[in-house]
Scaffold this active site. Structure first.
Site, PDB file in Angstrom:
ATOM      1  N   GLU A 150     -38.919 -21.545  11.580  1.00 35.40           N
ATOM      2  CA  GLU A 150     -39.432 -20.684  11.312  1.00 35.40           C
ATOM      3  C   GLU A 150     -39.309 -19.698  13.264  1.00 35.40           C
ATOM      4  OE1 GLU A 150     -42.725 -17.205  10.458  1.00 35.40           O
ATOM      5  OE2 GLU A 150     -43.596 -18.447  11.423  1.00 35.40           O
ATOM      6  N   GLU A 247     -47.747 -11.615   5.938  1.00 30.69           N
ATOM      7  CA  GLU A 247     -48.521 -12.120   7.480  1.00 30.69           C
ATOM      8  C   GLU A 247     -48.828 -10.435   8.249  1.00 30.69           C
ATOM      9  OE1 GLU A 247     -47.688 -16.586   9.336  1.00 30.69           O
ATOM     10  OE2 GLU A 247     -46.407 -14.752   9.573  1.00 30.69           O
TER      11      GLU A 247
END
Length: 268
Positions: A150, A247
């Site tokens: 990521e 998130e």
């Protein structure tokens, strides 16, 4: 249909951690993710999943010494044995929890160095990163799991080794493992690069997981500069059928801010 997963490291923090599974299920989530499971036994987490009818969709490998500021091991020269041990531990949890994917955080570059040393460090980190990811992707494949990387924005995490989408794609192509995929966090991408819909269109073949948050404060997706209804509509039209991890840090209480997700089955 967009499937939303609650990130239990950020959402429902009004509750003790093991109680957040029930809170997420009650709010309409059918999947959960979080940063790290290792403070709890895998069996206790499995029980929380089963009792509340939610799926474990993602968690991170052990990141090194988080409290001391470490943010992953995958690119750190000299820490290869620790990284390999972290992969073994993560795969044990993934097996017990039925989690199909794990994320290997890249780690930080040294910050207090001149330009020459920085360049040398980046080369060393890059070589270590590729080697570690080859090992980890092979181990994950044996266990039937995906491994994710990521790009994380360097405003929130200064010095993070992997910070741009093209850098991540180059890594994926260099490693060449079918089960090594991109964790595409729209919040991080917006801060570093913008042009979210075009990024989604271009990167969809590489994407294994998506995450969202409002920009710039990382609150609910309906707060800030990104028009998420259009982005999620395009994501669904592109044929993405994976999870979208929520998130973000609620501006107030978690339930009070879930109105944005009602079209996707959430209950505020």
């Amino acid at each position: 249909m967009i499937r939303l997963a609650a990130n239990l490291s950020m959402l429902f923090t009004e509750h003790d951690f093991l109680d957040r599974f029930a809170a997420a299920a009650d709010a309409g989530f059918r999947g959960v993710e979080y940063l790290f499971p290792y403070a709890y036994s895998a069996e206790a987490l499995r029980t929380a999943l089963d009792e509340n009818g939610v799926e474990q969709v993602l968690f991170n490998l052990p990141p090194g010494d988080w409290e001391a500021g470490e943010r992953g091991l995958a690119s750190l020269p000299g820490r290869e044995d620790e990284f390999r041990d972290s992969m073994v531990e993560a795969l044990h949890y993934a097996e017990v929890l039925g989690c199909p994917r794990v994320h290997a955080m890249a780690g930080l570059l040294p910050q207090d160095a001149d330009a020459r040393i920085q360049a040398e460090a980046r080369e060393a980190h890059h070589a270590t990163y590729l080697s570690n990811l080859r090992f980890a992707a092979e181990e994950a494949a044996k266990a039937g799991r995906e491994l994710l990387i990521e790009p994380i924005n360097t405003r929130d995490m200064p010095g993070y080794f992997l910070c741009r989408q093209d850098q991540a794609v180059a890594v994926l192509e260099s490693v060449g493992a079918d089960n090594l995929r991109l964790q595409f966090d729209l919040y991080h991408c917006q801060i570093m690069e913008g042009d979210l819909i075009r990024h989604l269109e271009r990167l969809l073949p590489h994407i294994g997981h998506v995450q969202i948050a409002g920009v710039p404060e990382r609150h609910e997706p309906d707060i800030g500069e990104v028009h998420y209804p259009a982005v999620l509509e395009r994501l669904e039209a592109l044929g993405y059928r994976g999870w979208v991890g929520c998130e973000y840090r609620p501006a107030h209480g978690t339930r009070e801010g879930l109105g944005w997700g009602e079209p996707h089955g959430l209950v505020s």
